[in-house]
Write a protein that holds these residues in place. Structure first.
Motif: not given
Length: 215
Positions: A205-212
């Motif tokens: 939630e705080e340090f990543y951005c997960v893309i499909d």
């Protein structure tokens, strides 16, 4: 492998015009074949082959990636994509897409050690496996990626950060490869590691951005 990589570079030279592409490989590979990929936008690094094996070949990934990032930094690069050579990106507006994600989803928690989120793909990232941030594809500020792929060797790091003895397991999770990299990164920037799902989800939630992966 050479044929696939050659086809990938042909595509990348079209969808990434005037973009530095770095192939970071090993001096045991066929230098004559790989050197043919070199052009004005493509640079090849032949890293010295390690005389030992680390669990999950973690040190191989660390060294090859770190050396490529250092070369990119020396060439004034601010943001980098790190990907495996047996993968391929086909999105022709990927650069603007990734930069827009960085700007749209800034860090929600102040952290003095990093500049922005690291973008990873859903392929290889698992909700219920601790700190399994996929290492197939990462995008971020070059300073953050250099911290992520710190050249400190695997065995030295697990001692330094108290990850356990070899073979290294924490809460039934093998601390190797992408799990080790993600856990070490979090330990550096948060100075705590609980080996719990709650902390893993909080770090996403705080340090990543997960893309499909289809994106």
């Amino acid at each position: 492998m050479y044929k696939f990589l050659n086809e990938t570079l042909k595509i990348y030279n079209k969808i990434f015009p005037d973009t530095l592409i770095i192939i970071s490989t090993w001096d045991r590979e066929d230098k004559e074949k790989i050197s043919k990929f070199i052009n004005k936008n493509t640079h090849v690094i032949f890293n010295e082959t390690l005389d030992y094996k680390s669990p999950g070949n973690t040190d191989n990934q660390i060294i090859s990636t770190y050396n490529a990032l250092i070369y990119a930094k020396k060439n004034g690069i601010e943001y980098c994509i790190k990907q495996r050579t047996d993968f391929r990106i086909n999105k022709n507006n990927i650069k603007s897409y990734l930069i827009s994600l960085i700007k749209t989803f800034p860090l929600t928690k102040k952290n003095d050690f990093i500049k922005s989120r690291i973008i990873i793909t859903s392929l290889g990232t698992f909700k219920y496996r601790l700190f399994s941030a996929s290492d197939f594809f990462l995008f971020g500020n070059i300073e953050d990626l250099l911290l992520y792929f710190d050249k400190e060797p695997y065995k030295k790091s697990i001692i330094k950060y108290n990850f356990g003895n070899l073979p290294c397991f924490q809460n039934e999770t093998p601390v190797i490869s992408e799990i080790f990299l993600s856990a070490r990164y979090l330990k550096k920037i948060e100075n705590k590691l609980e080996w719990s799902l709650d902390q893993w989800w909080q770090s996403l939630e705080e340090f990543y951005c997960v893309i499909d992966s289809s994106s």
